[in-house]
Design a protein around this motif. Structure first.
Motif, mmCIF file in Angstrom:
data_model
loop_
_atom_site.group_PDB
_atom_site.id
_atom_site.type_symbol
_atom_site.label_atom_id
_atom_site.label_comp_id
_atom_site.label_asym_id
_atom_site.label_seq_id
_atom_site.Cartn_x
_atom_site.Cartn_y
_atom_site.Cartn_z
ATOM 1 N N LYS A 1 0.850 -1.199 0.000
ATOM 2 C CA LYS A 1 0.000 0.000 0.000
ATOM 3 C C LYS A 1 0.881 1.241 0.000
ATOM 4 N N LYS A 2 0.718 2.066 -1.013
ATOM 5 C CA LYS A 2 1.562 3.252 -1.155
ATOM 6 C C LYS A 2 0.937 4.514 -0.580
ATOM 7 N N SER A 3 -0.387 4.655 -0.693
ATOM 8 C CA SER A 3 -1.027 5.907 -0.299
ATOM 9 C C SER A 3 -2.348 5.652 0.415
ATOM 10 N N SER A 4 -2.800 6.664 1.144
ATOM 11 C CA SER A 4 -4.083 6.592 1.835
ATOM 12 C C SER A 4 -4.658 7.994 1.932
ATOM 13 N N ALA A 5 -5.898 8.168 1.502
ATOM 14 C CA ALA A 5 -6.546 9.480 1.572
ATOM 15 C C ALA A 5 -6.999 9.804 2.990
ATOM 16 N N ASN A 6 -7.158 8.778 3.827
ATOM 17 C CA ASN A 6 -7.632 8.955 5.201
ATOM 18 C C ASN A 6 -6.619 8.382 6.180
ATOM 19 N N PRO A 7 -6.614 8.877 7.436
ATOM 20 C CA PRO A 7 -5.687 8.343 8.432
ATOM 21 C C PRO A 7 -5.825 6.832 8.581
ATOM 22 N N LYS A 8 -4.680 6.126 8.537
ATOM 23 C CA LYS A 8 -4.648 4.679 8.688
ATOM 24 C C LYS A 8 -3.555 4.330 9.684
ATOM 25 N N GLU A 9 -3.875 3.407 10.590
ATOM 26 C CA GLU A 9 -2.919 3.018 11.619
ATOM 27 C C GLU A 9 -1.704 2.322 11.013
ATOM 28 N N VAL A 10 -0.534 2.643 11.563
ATOM 29 C CA VAL A 10 0.713 2.009 11.149
ATOM 30 C C VAL A 10 0.871 0.737 11.983
ATOM 31 N N ASP A 11 0.549 -0.404 11.384
ATOM 32 C CA ASP A 11 0.570 -1.678 12.111
ATOM 33 C C ASP A 11 1.954 -2.013 12.667
ATOM 34 N N ALA A 12 3.012 -1.635 11.960
ATOM 35 C CA ALA A 12 4.376 -1.951 12.396
ATOM 36 C C ALA A 12 4.725 -1.273 13.723
ATOM 37 N N LEU A 13 3.981 -0.248 14.117
ATOM 38 C CA LEU A 13 4.260 0.463 15.364
ATOM 39 C C LEU A 13 3.260 0.139 16.472
ATOM 40 N N ASN A 14 2.398 -0.858 16.266
ATOM 41 C CA ASN A 14 1.435 -1.254 17.299
ATOM 42 C C ASN A 14 2.161 -1.594 18.592
ATOM 43 N N GLY A 15 1.718 -1.006 19.686
ATOM 44 C CA GLY A 15 2.289 -1.302 20.992
ATOM 45 C C GLY A 15 3.433 -0.401 21.389
ATOM 46 N N TYR A 16 4.067 0.271 20.442
ATOM 47 C CA TYR A 16 5.162 1.180 20.759
ATOM 48 C C TYR A 16 4.619 2.513 21.273
ATOM 49 N N THR A 17 5.385 3.156 22.134
ATOM 50 C CA THR A 17 5.085 4.516 22.553
ATOM 51 C C THR A 17 5.945 5.434 21.703
ATOM 52 N N VAL A 18 5.355 6.004 20.669
ATOM 53 C CA VAL A 18 6.079 6.920 19.783
ATOM 54 C C VAL A 18 5.998 8.312 20.391
ATOM 55 N N LEU A 19 7.155 8.861 20.720
ATOM 56 C CA LEU A 19 7.206 10.169 21.379
ATOM 57 C C LEU A 19 7.119 11.314 20.389
ATOM 58 N N LYS A 20 7.807 11.197 19.282
ATOM 59 C CA LYS A 20 7.860 12.266 18.280
ATOM 60 C C LYS A 20 7.863 11.653 16.889
ATOM 61 N N VAL A 21 7.325 12.416 15.949
ATOM 62 C CA VAL A 21 7.383 12.041 14.543
ATOM 63 C C VAL A 21 7.920 13.230 13.757
ATOM 64 N N ALA A 22 8.591 12.932 12.653
ATOM 65 C CA ALA A 22 9.078 13.972 11.749
ATOM 66 C C ALA A 22 8.938 13.451 10.326
ATOM 67 N N CYS A 23 8.547 14.332 9.430
ATOM 68 C CA CYS A 23 8.383 13.959 8.024
ATOM 69 C C CYS A 23 9.274 14.838 7.171
ATOM 70 N N GLY A 24 9.863 14.227 6.163
ATOM 71 C CA GLY A 24 10.671 14.971 5.203
ATOM 72 C C GLY A 24 10.344 14.486 3.812
#
Length: 134
Positions: free
Chosen positions: A73-96
């Protein structure tokens, strides 16, 4: 696209919200994320990433896997959960451009255990002991 949280925690977005259609010139409520305890949000040129509690969602138009959905899956028009990060506590995100960075809480014992398992899996696949994921 730009993203912000209001006083009551309501997320707002404006700019080029979808790959087709007009730009939003003024902040528009993002009801898909209402009620979330948002921790971090970031916008790249064509993607958005938001993390809250133990969930991370991404959406947008990606060409290089920056949404973290895997190769199918390359794209999504709506918010979709990132399964690979299930259970992790993600503190910060950055996009480039063509990349997304997730900073995980390594002081959390469960996160440290999950990261250790993932590092061992990557080392087994690549044969690159001690360098995977660091």
């Amino acid at each position: 696209m730009s993203f912000a949280c209001g006083v009551a925690g309501q997320p707002f977005a404006w700019g080029k919200l979808k790959t087709s259609g007009d730009n939003e010139m003024y902040p528009k409520p993002n009801y898909d994320l209402s009620g979330w305890n948002l921790r971090s949000a970031a916008c790249g040129s064509t993607i958005t990433c938001v993390t809250a509690d133990t969930q991370t969602v991404t959406w947008g138009h990606a060409l290089h896997g920056e949404l973290a959905f895997g190769p199918a899956k390359k794209s999504s028009a709506n918010p979709k959960e990132v399964d690979a990060l299930n259970g992790y506590t993600v503190l910060k995100v950055a996009c480039g451009v063509a990349q997304t960075l997730y900073v995980v809480d390594t002081t959390n014992p469960e996160d440290a255990r999950l990261l250790g398992e993932e590092e061992a899996r990557l080392e087994a696949e690549t044969g690159d002991a001690g360098h995977a994921g660091r």
